[in-house]
Scaffold this motif. Structure first.
Motif, mmCIF file in Angstrom:
data_model
loop_
_atom_site.group_PDB
_atom_site.id
_atom_site.type_symbol
_atom_site.label_atom_id
_atom_site.label_comp_id
_atom_site.label_asym_id
_atom_site.label_seq_id
_atom_site.Cartn_x
_atom_site.Cartn_y
_atom_site.Cartn_z
ATOM 1 N N CYS A 56 0.894 -1.215 -0.196
ATOM 2 C CA CYS A 56 0.008 -0.040 0.038
ATOM 3 C C CYS A 56 0.704 1.329 -0.101
ATOM 4 C CB CYS A 56 -0.921 0.060 1.173
ATOM 5 S SG CYS A 56 -1.718 1.547 1.527
ATOM 6 N N ASP A 72 -3.192 9.755 0.790
ATOM 7 C CA ASP A 72 -4.010 8.945 -0.057
ATOM 8 C C ASP A 72 -3.169 7.377 0.294
ATOM 9 O OD1 ASP A 72 -5.944 7.993 -1.959
ATOM 10 O OD2 ASP A 72 -4.085 7.537 -3.289
ATOM 11 N N PHE A 74 -3.097 3.805 -1.472
ATOM 12 C CA PHE A 74 -3.624 3.059 -2.557
ATOM 13 C C PHE A 74 -2.640 1.691 -2.897
ATOM 14 C CE2 PHE A 74 -3.436 1.981 -7.386
ATOM 15 C CZ PHE A 74 -4.695 1.884 -7.311
ATOM 16 N N PRO A 75 -3.247 0.770 -3.150
ATOM 17 C CA PRO A 75 -4.712 0.230 -3.050
ATOM 18 C C PRO A 75 -5.095 -0.349 -1.854
ATOM 19 C CG PRO A 75 -3.572 -1.478 -4.151
ATOM 20 C CD PRO A 75 -2.362 -0.455 -3.582
ATOM 21 N N GLU A 77 -9.022 0.169 -0.901
ATOM 22 C CA GLU A 77 -10.591 0.114 -1.088
ATOM 23 C C GLU A 77 -10.714 -1.262 -1.892
ATOM 24 O OE1 GLU A 77 -12.201 3.657 -3.008
ATOM 25 O OE2 GLU A 77 -11.028 5.034 -1.397
ATOM 26 N N SER A 84 -5.562 -6.875 3.142
ATOM 27 C CA SER A 84 -5.090 -5.481 3.411
ATOM 28 C C SER A 84 -4.291 -5.461 4.807
ATOM 29 C CB SER A 84 -6.270 -4.557 3.606
ATOM 30 O OG SER A 84 -7.123 -4.354 2.550
ATOM 31 N N CYS A 105 -5.803 7.616 7.503
ATOM 32 C CA CYS A 105 -6.047 7.658 6.262
ATOM 33 C C CYS A 105 -6.328 6.199 5.622
ATOM 34 C CB CYS A 105 -4.439 8.033 5.534
ATOM 35 S SG CYS A 105 -4.734 7.773 3.690
ATOM 36 N N CYS A 106 -5.513 5.060 6.046
ATOM 37 C CA CYS A 106 -5.875 3.643 5.791
ATOM 38 C C CYS A 106 -7.232 3.344 6.294
ATOM 39 C CB CYS A 106 -5.133 2.763 6.214
ATOM 40 S SG CYS A 106 -3.237 2.840 5.646
ATOM 41 N N TRP A 108 -10.055 5.116 6.584
ATOM 42 C CA TRP A 108 -11.177 5.709 5.659
ATOM 43 C C TRP A 108 -11.162 4.862 4.434
ATOM 44 C CZ3 TRP A 108 -11.463 7.825 0.721
ATOM 45 C CH2 TRP A 108 -12.479 8.717 0.566
ATOM 46 N N HIS A 109 -10.017 4.490 4.150
ATOM 47 C CA HIS A 109 -10.191 3.540 2.650
ATOM 48 C C HIS A 109 -10.447 2.126 2.726
ATOM 49 C CE1 HIS A 109 -8.175 6.289 -0.222
ATOM 50 N NE2 HIS A 109 -7.471 6.881 0.571
ATOM 51 N N THR A 110 -10.157 1.476 4.036
ATOM 52 C CA THR A 110 -10.617 0.095 3.997
ATOM 53 C C THR A 110 -12.042 0.072 4.449
ATOM 54 O OG1 THR A 110 -9.739 0.233 6.360
ATOM 55 C CG2 THR A 110 -8.309 -0.582 4.748
ATOM 56 N N PHE A 112 -14.232 2.028 3.104
ATOM 57 C CA PHE A 112 -15.082 2.756 1.965
ATOM 58 C C PHE A 112 -16.638 2.156 1.728
ATOM 59 C CE2 PHE A 112 -15.988 3.948 -2.117
ATOM 60 C CZ PHE A 112 -15.734 5.352 -2.271
#
Length: 334
Positions: A56, A72, A74-75, A77, A84, A105-106, A108-110, A112
């Motif tokens: 990531c 950010d 990535f990836p 989400e 992950s 930050c992570c 928020w993405h996981t 989503f």
């Protein structure tokens, strides 16, 4: 380090302020972020060969206006959560962030597509039906109706709904319907209105019927006084909301105490006139433990009407699940 190792380096109370700062719209979802954080910490890392990537990258990106930068990850989400956790976190040289900011930050993405497994099931169930909320909710509702009727429940028809409820659904339909710029005859306008009305009708009935279906297995418990037929009175409520909240307590912690702390800290349960609380524990016992009683008292305190259902799922161990239905009604409908 891996994402799993990064999570174990921080405490959620130190991550929470960064979630609010980086994603202000998430301020009222901190309780769910806390649950998501603890759920991930309890999951074993598992590599999936068909996942997006094994690493990531944490980078700085510019917003749409090019005036501000944001972190950010990535990836992240869309990947399996357990995969992950195995991802190596690679931070770009121009990123100056604390571990707490990286975790915010992570997370928020996981999260989503959802904070917990139940949210994912609902999200991807809707996606499988082409994001058509009407079809999704209708299928969901019809399935639940069959189960409820099997256990002696009665579902009111649209005509049998209270006048105030029908009026509210009508107002909601009028506020959301758009006929477009084309001139339509009365028949077409009426058909479009009916279609929009049924969207809101099935959305409401799906959530109420789902709560009843989930509560049915516990109703056979000799300690419970409610019946499926009585729970069907929830269909007549003025306003309704329901949720399922599971604990992710450590092995030496009470699941009820864990939920009590998070639910009360983040005020996760809506305040309405009435509430039906379904508490599912991992062990059978004659009376509620002190922590379980304290949790139930908190959830029912200050309500005009409250009812409690106790269930058991031995697979939970020390964890507990709270399923609640909060509602507004001029009378105690149950």
């Amino acid at each position: 380090m891996t994402f799993k190792e990064l999570l174990n380096c921080v405490k959620f109370e130190d991550v929470a302020p960064h979630i609010v700062k980086m994603y202000p719209d998430m301020k009222n979802s901190l309780g769910w972020f806390n649950l998501h954080f603890d759920m991930l910490r309890h999951l074993p890392p598992v590599v999936h060969e068909d996942a997006n990537d094994k690493v990531c990258h944490i980078t700085l990106r510019n917003d749409e206006n090019g005036t501000e930068s944001y972190l950010d990850a990535f990836p992240m989400e869309g990947d399996y959560w357990e995969h992950s956790l195995t991802k190596e976190i690679i931070v770009d040289s121009d990123v100056k962030a604390t571990n707490e900011e990286l975790v915010a930050c992570c997370l928020w993405h996981t999260s989503f597509y959802g904070f917990v497994e139940k949210h994912l099931d609902e999200k991807f169930g809707e996606i499988c039906l082409g994001r058509d909320s009407y079809s999704y909710n209708k299928v969901w509702t019809m399935r639940n109706y069959g189960i409820i009727r099997k256990y002696g429940g009665t579902i009111p028809t649209i005509r049998e709904l209270s006048m105030s409820k029908k009026q509210k659904l009508t107002r909601l339909t009028k506020d959301n319907i758009w006929y477009g710029s084309n001139r339509l005859n009365k028949s077409k306008r009426k058909r479009m209105f009916r279609q929009e009305f049924m969207v809101h009708y099935y959305e409401r009935m799906a959530h109420i019927s789902e709560f009843i279906v989930q509560a049915i297995p516990a109703l056979d418990n000799g300690k419970n006084y409610l019946t499926t037929e009585q729970l069907c009175e929830l269909f007549q409520s003025e306003n309704f909301c329901s949720e399922e909240i599971m604990s992710f307590a450590d092995d030496n912690e009470s699941g009820a105490n864990y939920l009590m702390n998070i639910i009360s800290r983040y005020d996760m349960v809506q305040r309405m006139d009435g509430i039906v609380v379904c508490l599912i524990t991992g062990t059978r016992h004659e009376v509620l433990s002190d922590n379980e009683q304290r949790l139930c008292n908190y959830l029912t305190e200050g309500r005009k009407h409250s009812d409690l259902i106790i269930g058991v799922d031995t697979s939970l161990g020390n964890q507990v699940i709270i399923r609640y239905a909060a509602y507004n009604s001029k009378t105690n409908i149950i």
